[in-house]
Design a protein around this motif. Structure first.
Motif, PDB file in Angstrom:
ATOM      1  N   LEU A  79      89.747  -6.285  13.893  1.00  0.00           N
ATOM      2  CA  LEU A  79      90.329  -6.183  12.559  1.00  0.00           C
ATOM      3  C   LEU A  79      89.887  -7.411  11.768  1.00  0.00           C
ATOM      4  CD1 LEU A  79      92.316  -4.201  11.167  1.00  0.00           C
ATOM      5  CD2 LEU A  79      94.134  -5.818  11.734  1.00  0.00           C
ATOM      6  N   TYR A  80      89.482  -7.203  10.516  1.00  0.00           N
ATOM      7  CA  TYR A  80      89.056  -8.314   9.680  1.00  0.00           C
ATOM      8  C   TYR A  80      90.271  -8.983   9.037  1.00  0.00           C
ATOM      9  CZ  TYR A  80      84.163  -6.659   9.872  1.00  0.00           C
ATOM     10  OH  TYR A  80      82.897  -6.288  10.264  1.00  0.00           O
ATOM     11  N   LEU A  81      90.355 -10.292   9.161  1.00  0.00           N
ATOM     12  CA  LEU A  81      91.457 -11.065   8.605  1.00  0.00           C
ATOM     13  C   LEU A  81      90.954 -11.869   7.412  1.00  0.00           C
ATOM     14  CD1 LEU A  81      92.790 -12.466  12.007  1.00  0.00           C
ATOM     15  CD2 LEU A  81      93.507 -10.363  10.850  1.00  0.00           C
ATOM     16  N   GLY A 122      73.937 -18.485   4.764  1.00  0.00           N
ATOM     17  CA  GLY A 122      72.592 -17.920   4.652  1.00  0.00           C
ATOM     18  C   GLY A 122      72.412 -16.574   5.321  1.00  0.00           C
ATOM     19  N   GLY A 123      73.515 -15.927   5.722  1.00  0.00           N
ATOM     20  CA  GLY A 123      73.399 -14.609   6.336  1.00  0.00           C
ATOM     21  C   GLY A 123      74.730 -14.167   6.915  1.00  0.00           C
ATOM     22  N   GLN A 124      74.718 -13.014   7.592  1.00  0.00           N
ATOM     23  CA  GLN A 124      75.956 -12.503   8.188  1.00  0.00           C
ATOM     24  C   GLN A 124      75.652 -11.535   9.324  1.00  0.00           C
ATOM     25  OE1 GLN A 124      78.836 -10.894   5.419  1.00  0.00           O
ATOM     26  NE2 GLN A 124      80.395 -10.614   7.014  1.00  0.00           N
ATOM     27  N   PHE A 125      76.486 -11.617  10.371  1.00  0.00           N
ATOM     28  CA  PHE A 125      76.490 -10.648  11.462  1.00  0.00           C
ATOM     29  C   PHE A 125      77.717  -9.768  11.256  1.00  0.00           C
ATOM     30  CE2 PHE A 125      77.683  -8.952  15.549  1.00  0.00           C
ATOM     31  CZ  PHE A 125      76.480  -8.705  16.205  1.00  0.00           C
ATOM     32  N   GLY A 130      79.558  -2.392   6.589  1.00  0.00           N
ATOM     33  CA  GLY A 130      80.292  -3.043   5.504  1.00  0.00           C
ATOM     34  C   GLY A 130      79.396  -3.301   4.320  1.00  0.00           C
ATOM     35  N   THR A 131      79.656  -4.396   3.624  1.00  0.00           N
ATOM     36  CA  THR A 131      78.818  -4.741   2.481  1.00  0.00           C
ATOM     37  C   THR A 131      78.252  -6.139   2.662  1.00  0.00           C
ATOM     38  OG1 THR A 131      80.713  -5.596   1.254  1.00  0.00           O
ATOM     39  CG2 THR A 131      80.103  -3.308   0.831  1.00  0.00           C
ATOM     40  N   VAL A 137      75.797  -1.956   4.198  1.00  0.00           N
ATOM     41  CA  VAL A 137      74.951  -2.224   5.373  1.00  0.00           C
ATOM     42  C   VAL A 137      75.632  -1.654   6.612  1.00  0.00           C
ATOM     43  CG1 VAL A 137      73.872  -4.317   4.435  1.00  0.00           C
ATOM     44  CG2 VAL A 137      75.994  -4.523   5.759  1.00  0.00           C
ATOM     45  N   THR A 138      74.824  -1.353   7.623  1.00  0.00           N
ATOM     46  CA  THR A 138      75.386  -0.891   8.889  1.00  0.00           C
ATOM     47  C   THR A 138      75.804  -2.094   9.728  1.00  0.00           C
ATOM     48  OG1 THR A 138      74.993   0.550  10.793  1.00  0.00           O
ATOM     49  CG2 THR A 138      73.142  -0.806  10.084  1.00  0.00           C
ATOM     50  N   ASP A 139      76.498  -1.832  10.847  1.00  0.00           N
ATOM     51  CA  ASP A 139      76.860  -2.933  11.740  1.00  0.00           C
ATOM     52  C   ASP A 139      75.595  -3.564  12.319  1.00  0.00           C
ATOM     53  OD1 ASP A 139      76.965  -0.215  13.027  1.00  0.00           O
ATOM     54  OD2 ASP A 139      76.976  -1.425  14.859  1.00  0.00           O
ATOM     55  N   SER A 140      75.725  -4.828  12.749  1.00  0.00           N
ATOM     56  CA  SER A 140      74.576  -5.585  13.242  1.00  0.00           C
ATOM     57  C   SER A 140      74.273  -5.250  14.695  1.00  0.00           C
ATOM     58  CB  SER A 140      74.842  -7.080  13.083  1.00  0.00           C
ATOM     59  OG  SER A 140      75.017  -7.404  11.715  1.00  0.00           O
TER      60      SER A 140
END
Length: 263
Positions: A79-81, A122-125, A130-131, A137-140
């Protein structure tokens, strides 16, 4: 008689927790650094120190944490907090005053709903689709125990003393890299396409090593970069999953150089 000036050691706060790791081996990497002292603080306590007052007396912040994710949630884990406003304003103030940051490995997955944080890194996993920068974008993807060579692509203080190419066996990510806003340092020989990675969302649903129903576009082979985050220098190094990286003299040199440069 000449006066010998002993430089005070660089003090770094190392934020950890949120992702399992070998604490003893990780700590040994810092213990081996001459003239650097590391204070490891677990999340969520670490977040309370990520502001100018909390970081007083520290020269740099090292992120080896993955906050903002609840893996114990009964459904749709993790779950995202949301980060609280005190953390967001405190962290921004820390960057505005120029406190240097070194972010390692899974730090790229922390605070998934905080877009500004990921611009600074500079990025995200992503654990779920999500966005990213306003785009869906799809999951990493992830892949453990990849033996790959890493090429140094910049003459920079962070890469000083490293060979032109070195080999690590480590976990790699297929995620979002904001290549237009970073200065590249390291590129990997690995192939960053769907067929070489596993879906993160499938894994958290209990299907480890699955890419069933998952389609991720080809990603960047950039695995190390620097960027300016407000008033601060920031370095992100994608390697660092476990002892095979921590024990590598090349990885140790990278992390040490990064701490010295941002501080």
């Amino acid at each position: 008689m000449p006066i010998i000036h002993h430089r005070a050691p660089l003090k770094c706060l190392v934020a950890v927790r949120g992702h399992p790791f070998d604490r003893t081996a990780f700590d040994a990497m810092f213990q081996a650094m001459d003239g650097i002292t590391a204070t490891m603080v677990d999340q969520p306590a670490a977040a309370r120190l990520m502001n100018p007052e909390g970081m007083r007396g520290f020269d740099a912040l090292v992120l080896y944490d993955m906050p903002g994710l609840d893996f114990e949630a009964p459904e749709n884990a993790p779950l995202y907090l949301e980060p609280d406003e005190a953390l967001k304003s405190g962290f921004r103030a820390l960057l505005e005053q120029g406190t240097g940051v070194v972010a390692l490995h899974h730090a790229l997955a922390g605070w998934p709903t905080w877009g500004e944080y990921h611009e600074w890194l500079g990025g995200q996993f992503h654990y779920h689709p999500g966005t990213s920068r306003g785009q869906r974008v799809t999951d990493s993807g992830y892949c453990h125990d990849v033996t790959h060579s890493i090429d140094v692509v910049a003459d920079h203080p962070v890469t000083a003393g490293l060979p032109a190419s070195f080999t690590l066996t480590d976990e790699l990510y297929l995620g979002q890299v904001y290549g237009d806003s970073v200065t590249p340092l390291l590129r990997s020989s690995a192939t960053f396409t769907r067929d070489h990675f596993w879906s993160a969302e499938n894994a958290v649903r209990g299907e480890m090593y699955s890419r069933e129903g998952w389609d991720h576009p080809p990603g960047s082979n950039l695995v190390g970069w620097t960027k300016q985050a407000l008033g601060s220098r920031l370095v992100y190094l994608q390697p660092g999953d476990g002892p095979s990286a921590y024990d590598s003299p090349d990885y140790r040199r990278l992390v040490e150089n990064a701490i010295r440069w941002v501080a």
